[in-house]
Design a protein around this motif. Structure first.
Motif, PDB file in Angstrom:
ATOM      1  N   HIS A 214       0.829  -1.195   0.000  1.00 31.51           N
ATOM      2  CA  HIS A 214       0.000   0.000   0.000  1.00 31.51           C
ATOM      3  C   HIS A 214       0.871   1.256   0.000  1.00 31.51           C
ATOM      4  O   HIS A 214       1.747   1.418   0.847  1.00 31.51           O
TER       5      HIS A 214
ATOM      6  N   ALA B 241       1.163   4.779   0.908  1.00 30.82           N
ATOM      7  CA  ALA B 241       0.483   5.750   1.766  1.00 30.82           C
ATOM      8  C   ALA B 241       0.783   7.170   1.307  1.00 30.82           C
ATOM      9  O   ALA B 241      -0.060   8.050   1.409  1.00 30.82           O
TER      10      ALA B 241
ATOM     11  N   SER C   9     -10.437   9.688   3.974  1.00 30.20           N
ATOM     12  CA  SER C   9      -9.611   8.817   4.806  1.00 30.20           C
ATOM     13  C   SER C   9      -8.786   7.904   3.902  1.00 30.20           C
ATOM     14  O   SER C   9      -9.242   7.467   2.849  1.00 30.20           O
ATOM     15  N   GLY C  10      -7.540   7.690   4.303  1.00 25.80           N
ATOM     16  CA  GLY C  10      -6.650   6.852   3.514  1.00 25.80           C
ATOM     17  C   GLY C  10      -5.908   7.623   2.431  1.00 25.80           C
ATOM     18  O   GLY C  10      -5.230   7.030   1.600  1.00 25.80           O
TER      19      GLY C  10
END
Lengths: 329, 302
Positions: A14, A16, A36-37
């Motif tokens: 992932h 970020a 979010s994320g």
């Protein structure tokens, strides 16, 4: 002041954060906005030092802090859930930082007293956190960070845990406090209203990438991409016939009329599908004869009284009020 | 408002339900623990019929207590001394261990807890015998001490006796410490589970280094666990029989050994009962003091 250079961080597969470059000026109220994320909390944790970037540097006042542990960084964080020490009084919570910095006792007392005045909690200094309301706990968290006179104050969704009324009050408080102390604030939020109303400048992050940086007005009126346009507010996006461009028209720029567009205006016939009365404003959802969904927001007084679901009318706008997105669709 | 008969019935049912649930445990405790313990009271006030049997006769002989305290006071003191020292030593090991398991264990946490508990799954008799070969005259521990040339230092500090480890207080305390370690670690881990990790981040953010974070956040917030750890360790350590028997000499006998000796060797059942009750009383006193200061809510039992 705070400068992030080529900052990247992955967790396994992932991504970020991908190659983030950002500079926050001294005394600025700066917001990181995104769903979010999107990497905004990761960014904040990288500045605070709780996480290390895979690549890139974190600079503060020109000093490279990338490898420094959190307790040696001249920044302080207001945690989302406040993270107040439950076994310490308000006073001791606030005095925690200055004591760790080994300031003289008289200086500690002066600073803690002062900052408790700033957040208006002087009367509650002896209470424990669990004896305080959510808004009061929030202010303790703020005081506990401010008292260290940090080079930058980091705020991680500080208002998210509060109920809506209190959130509005605290938003005003936050603005007042920032002006009063003049410290650089870096706020992380997913609440666009919060970001638009508080920030001097803001950055929109999306899937770990920086979409755009600018003043609230610039980002709202002249977004670079559809992502920014829709994240900052309701948006009507038109595909330009000729080029491959996309044009943005904010719903409050649309005028609903029974008469055809006047000289210098553009217009479309549309049918009302939904009417949402919101007090000061009315939100009207329409569909054009070319089957495009439109949304118009008008002050309640300006919307014709005979407007009903199913009514057909003209949606008109001034081409100067629309904005061509930089990024092709 | 008048309660309907039905509601009244409900209320009555609600009143006896908890007792019904408690009953099996209560019967167990009363029948197998409290009654035998109470039977010790008349026994402790009796005197033996002859020197060659366990038969006794009840005589209100309070002097048993005085005699026992006079003769075995030093043994009692030594027992609590050993228990305290081994618990203190155990805590020095248990705190970093618990901290590591809680805050650095990650997904290995269950495994690490399992490893801490694992030794307790073997008989502690076996463990004590294991210690005798570790600490024996030809064992690895003494070998290391000799190789490092620390024998004289050990003798001087009173940790070794004539260059030996077996039959010293050191050996008994080491054995007790290893026995108590799981009972110290588990309550501490449980207590630390309740400490929000973000509090440590907040402390770091507020410029506290590692030691300061421990002293100002972990230590005060794990204190309930410390209280139950102390009880769980001190009580069995003070009454231990096996470690002094295998690892200590005649000068390291603890109160458990003395009670056993009084009963089975000297055939002095009344004195054995009196000493057992004195030990009981001292331990109960410690528990009551703990509960009064800490309260039951604070006992973070695993």
């Amino acid at each position: 002041m705070v400068a992030l250079q080529n900052l990247s961080r992955r967790y396994g597969d992932h991504v970020a954060l991908e190659n983030l470059n950002l500079t926050v000026g001294a005394g600025e109220f700066f917001s990181l906005l995104g769903p979010s994320g999107c990497g905004k909390t990761t960014t904040l944790r990288l500045i605070a030092g709780f996480d290390r970037p895979d690549r890139g540097r974190v600079l503060l006042q020109g000093r490279d802090l990338t490898g420094a542990p959190p307790h040696q960084r001249p920044v302080n964080l207001v945690f989302q859930n406040y993270a107040l020490f439950p076994h310490l009084s308000v006073w001791d919570n606030v005095a925690f930082g200055p004591r760790s910095l080994r300031l003289p006792e008289a200086e500690i007392r002066r600073r803690v007293g002062e900052v408790l005045e700033v957040v208006r909690l002087a009367d509650l200094a002896r209470r424990r956190p669990h004896q305080l309301s959510g808004g009061q706990q929030q202010r303790v968290a703020l005081a506990r960070a401010l008292v260290n006179a940090p080079a930058a104050l980091l705020l991680d969704e500080p208002l998210a845990a509060l109920d809506p009324d209190l959130r509005r009050t605290m938003r005003a408080e936050l603005q007042r406090i920032q002006r009063q102390v003049g410290i650089t604030f870096v706020l992380v939020t997913h609440d666009r209203e919060e970001a638009l109303s508080l920030s001097d400048r803001l950055a929109v992050l999306h899937e770990g990438r920086l979409e755009q940086v600018g003043t609230p007005r610039q980002l709202y009126d002249s977004p670079r991409s559809a992502v920014v346009a829709t994240f900052l507010g309701a948006a009507n996006l038109f595909r330009e016939g000729a080029g491959s461009g996309v044009r943005l028209l904010r719903p409050e720029r649309l005028r609903l009329r029974s008469s055809a567009p006047a000289e210098g205006e553009q217009g479309m016939r549309a049918r009302v599908r939904e009417l949402v009365f919101q007090g000061a404003t009315v939100e009207v959802r329409l569909r054009t004869d070319r089957n495009q969904a439109l949304v118009a927001i008008d002050t309640a007084a300006d919307v014709p009284n005979n407007l009903r679901v199913g009514s057909e009318l003209w949606c008109c706008w001034n081409p100067a009020d629309s904005h061509l997105l930089e990024e092709p669709a | 408002m008048l309660a309907s008969p039905k509601a009244e019935g409900h209320r009555r049912a609600r009143r006896w339900w908890p007792w019904a649930l408690l009953a099996p445990g209560l019967v167990w405790l009363i029948g197998l623990y409290l009654l035998p313990l109470l039977a010790l009271v008349p026994l402790s006030l009796s005197e033996p019929v002859s020197r060659f049997g366990l038969d006794t006769v009840f005589r209100w002989r309070l002097a048993n207590y005085g005699e026992v305290l006079g003769a075995y006071g030093p043994v009692l003191l030594r027992s609590f001394g050993f228990a305290l020292v081994s618990t203190g030593l155990g805590l020095l090991l248990a705190y970093p261990l618990a901290y590591g398991i809680r805050f650095r264990g990650g997904r290995w946490q269950p495994l690490l807890i399992g490893l801490v508990v694992l030794p307790s799954l073997t008989s502690y008799l076996v463990r004590a015998i294991g210690w005798t070969s570790l600490l024996g005259d030809n064992g690895p521990v003494l070998g290391l001490i000799t190789a490092l040339g620390l024998t004289d230092l050990g003798n001087g500090l009173g940790l070794l006796r004539d260059g030996r480890l077996l039959n010293t207080p050191t050996a008994v305390v080491l054995g007790l410490t290893s026995n108590q370690l799981p009972f110290l670690v588990l309550p501490l881990v449980v207590a630390m589970q309740r400490i929000d990790r973000r509090l440590l981040e907040a402390a770091a953010d507020l410029h506290a280094g590692g030691l300061r974070r421990f002293r100002l956040v972990v230590w005060p917030l794990s204190r309930p666990g410390l209280a139950s750890a102390l009880l769980l360790s001190l009580i069995p350590a003070a009454g231990d029989v096996v470690n002094p028997l295998f690892l200590g000499g005649p000068n390291e006998r603890m109160v458990g050994n003395t009670i056993e000796n009084l009963l089975l060797v000297q055939l002095q059942a009344p004195r054995a009962a009196a000493l057992a009750l004195v030990l009981m009383a001292l331990i109960s006193l410690a528990v009551v003091l703990q509960l009064r200061t800490g309260g039951l809510d604070d006992l973070a039992l695993p």
